[in-house]
Every structure is written in structure tokens, then in C-alpha cells.
Scaffold this motif. Sequence first.
Motif, short mmCIF file in Angstrom:
data_model
loop_
_atom_site.label_atom_id
_atom_site.label_comp_id
_atom_site.label_asym_id
_atom_site.label_seq_id
_atom_site.Cartn_x
_atom_site.Cartn_y
_atom_site.Cartn_z
N VAL A 169 -19.25 22.38 5.36
CA VAL A 169 -18.61 22.49 4.36
C VAL A 169 -18.12 24.05 4.06
CG1 VAL A 169 -17.97 22.02 1.93
CG2 VAL A 169 -19.16 20.10 3.30
N ALA A 170 -19.17 24.81 3.86
CA ALA A 170 -19.25 26.25 3.66
C ALA A 170 -18.40 26.72 4.72
CB ALA A 170 -20.63 26.87 3.80
N GLU A 176 -21.39 16.25 -1.31
CA GLU A 176 -20.38 15.60 -1.92
C GLU A 176 -19.74 16.48 -2.90
OE1 GLU A 176 -23.00 13.87 -0.91
OE2 GLU A 176 -22.04 13.24 1.02
N ARG A 177 -20.55 16.75 -4.10
CA ARG A 177 -20.22 17.58 -5.11
C ARG A 177 -19.64 19.11 -4.80
NH1 ARG A 177 -21.09 13.41 -6.16
NH2 ARG A 177 -18.96 13.27 -5.79
N GLN A 234 -6.57 25.38 -7.38
CA GLN A 234 -6.38 26.12 -8.34
C GLN A 234 -6.28 27.76 -7.92
OE1 GLN A 234 -9.07 26.06 -11.81
NE2 GLN A 234 -9.78 24.23 -10.90
N ASN A 235 -5.97 27.94 -6.42
CA ASN A 235 -6.13 29.13 -5.90
C ASN A 235 -7.29 30.07 -5.99
OD1 ASN A 235 -3.47 28.74 -4.36
ND2 ASN A 235 -2.51 29.00 -6.39
N ARG A 236 -8.26 29.45 -6.24
CA ARG A 236 -9.63 30.15 -6.44
C ARG A 236 -10.61 29.96 -5.44
NH1 ARG A 236 -11.00 27.41 -12.04
NH2 ARG A 236 -13.13 28.45 -11.73
N LEU A 257 -15.10 22.82 -4.07
CA LEU A 257 -14.41 23.60 -3.45
C LEU A 257 -12.89 23.19 -3.22
CD1 LEU A 257 -16.94 24.55 -0.55
CD2 LEU A 257 -15.66 26.06 -2.27
N GLU A 258 -12.81 22.00 -3.10
CA GLU A 258 -11.34 21.36 -3.26
C GLU A 258 -10.76 21.56 -4.72
OE1 GLU A 258 -11.80 17.52 -2.06
OE2 GLU A 258 -11.79 17.91 -0.02
N ASP A 259 -11.58 21.44 -5.58
CA ASP A 259 -10.69 21.56 -6.71
C ASP A 259 -10.48 23.23 -7.10
OD1 ASP A 259 -10.07 20.87 -9.84
OD2 ASP A 259 -11.87 21.64 -10.16
#
Length: 381
Positions: free
Chosen positions: A154-155, A117-118, A129-131, A123-125
Motif C-alpha cells: 500500500v505504501a 485496510e484502514r 483531498q489532494n493531501r 490514503l484514499e481519503d
Amino acid sequence: MHSQDYDRLYLSPPHLGRHELNYLHKAIEDNWVAPVGPNLDGFERDVCEFTGVAHAVALTSGTAAIHLGLRLLGVGPGDEVLCPSFTFVATANPITYLGATPVFIDSEAQTWNMCPERLREALEDLRRQNRRPRALILVHLYGMPCRLREILAVATEFEVPVLEDAAEALGSTYEGRPLGSFGAVGVFSFNGNKILTTSGGGMLVTNNAAWAKKALSWATQARDAAPHYQHSELGYNYRLSNLLAGIGRGQMGLLADRVKKRREIYAWYQNKLRDLPGLSFGPAEPAGGRSNRWLSCLLLDPAQTSVTPDQLRLHLETHNVESRPLWKPLHLQPLFAGLPLYGGAVCTDLFTRGLCLPSGSAMTDTDLRRVAAAVRALFPA
């Protein structure tokens, strides 16, 4: 009772068998003392056969394997690499070798490994930020499989390649498959305290033949194909010696027995000490996971006992018994102060409440009873 009354019980000392000397003697008799030789090839074959991974490169350490693995994944200056906070510093140091920045992810309370979850939150955060992180390092802490199915999903969704740090997890499995075989690159350690040892050493494994060839070149100073010494790429002196690989060959035949013994030690501690107030053992195996139980770890609940991990550690020292705190999270290390972090409360809590007990596979029943008696002595009758 004084500490000198007993021989010291170490946390996880080397445990050699009878066959390592055969490989060493043969190497010396045949003058294969130089870095390359039959033991090196054989050790790599042994690890490939055990893990089911096509290619292996034997190296001087697990840290070297992480370094080369990250370079294979294209990590370089300015990149970001996702990494669990709750791990040994060697997981993250190679990120900085390459001029990249670790982004630390908290643990979950079951396996103590990276929290899916973290990870998604991070990854969403970063995507907002386009990172996009260049890579993700997974760690199977204390030999415990992480929640692989969820984390790999998720990966894959976010298209981040995975380096699987199985340094502590040789012999552990997930859904019947050996750990170290799930990432684009897998890493093992054969340091002196690991479940199998070459005194010092590591291994990079991958199903990518071109990557294995490149890793081998980098590990041997990246010498070009020329009669003279010519170098077009940066290389390293990372190749394992043929002598140490001989120890590894002798150790590989003992792996099943070593895993069985470590699991028995964990179960013994759990059975004999579970009645103590506020004391529990962990981490717990995820669905489909089977741990090699490299180290037996306990947790103390301050709501149920006044005994702290450091009090217990110092008390065990008076009995000449070595124990060790759980890994201090990397986000709390001065070296990595101020770096990105998602979560942090879970692994911080584990660090403050945990302790590793002696877990060497050569421990006798007498040794185990000695540790248990020393632990019990600190708790109210």
C-alpha cells in the motif's frame, strides 16, 4: 499472603550477561570515556551485521532515532505523517517535534499492528483531498511483526516512504529477514526495559550512506567542517556514549538466547493459563512472522469473565508482581485530542481488555509459577 513476602517481579527488567564489563573495563583502561570510541563503532557494526542493513548510527534513544529518521524523510512543518494509534507515545512525539501532524490508523485484531485496510482507507481519503502524507511510521508492537507485505504494498502504491519503528522488535523476523531492515529508515531502542539494553540508547539504520552521514552530523550538533565551532544547520546532542555502546556490544552476543527465553515465557503462560474462562493470549504471528515476544500479553473477554484487567493488575500488586495495561491508544490521549483518525474501535477494545505480564528473560520457573498462581487465584475454581 502479603506483597512484602516476596521480592518484586518486574515487568521487563534489564538482564545483563558476563561480557558487558569487558567492554566497559577496556574503554576505561584506554580512556575512551568521551562520546566517541571503539565501542561505538563496534556496536554499530554489530547491529549492521545482525540486521543486514548497511549503515547504523548509535543514538541516545529510539525517540531520537525516530526524530532524525523523520527529518531524513523530509518531514517538516505542516506535513502529515501516518502513524498507528496503538503504540507508545514516543512513536508520535517526534512528528510534532518537526511541526507535522500525526494521522492515526487503527490496528487489526491479529497482530495488533496497523491495519492495511484502514491504511488504504486513509490514503484514499487523503488523496481525494489532494493531501499526500510525507511519511508512514510502522510499528512492530510488543515485538510482533506487522503485516509487512500488505502494508508495504500500500505504501509503495501511494508513494509514501516508510520509517520502521522496531524499537520493541530487535530479534524478530518477517519471512526470515530481521525487522528494522524493511523501511527506508529503521529504528531500534535499547532502553532499560527492552530485550537488549544499553541502559538508555537507540539506533538508526539505513541503506542510504548519505542519510547515515547526515544523521550522524545532526546527532553531533551539526558542526561544519571548520577549525572553529561553526553551524549552518540545526543539530542535536543525540550521540550515544562509548561506555553505553560497550554494554550494547556485550548484549548483542546474547540476543538469540534472549529471544528464545522470551518466546518460551510466552508459550509457558499460554499453556498454563489458557483454560481460564475468558482469558486468551496475543497478539498472533502473521504468516511469515516470528516475534521476539518482548512482552507476554493477555486479553480478557467480558462476555466470559467478570475479571477486568485493572482488577487483575491490582491483584497481582498484592503479590508484589508488576503488570501493566496495554498501550493506551494515542487518539485517546489528551495530547493528541482531535487529530485525524481512521478506525479506532479495534485498538480501543484491545486497550480495555489487555494486560502485560512479567516477561523478563531472567525469570525462573519459580517466578513463572508465582505469577500463574496469582492470576489463577482471581478466577473461580
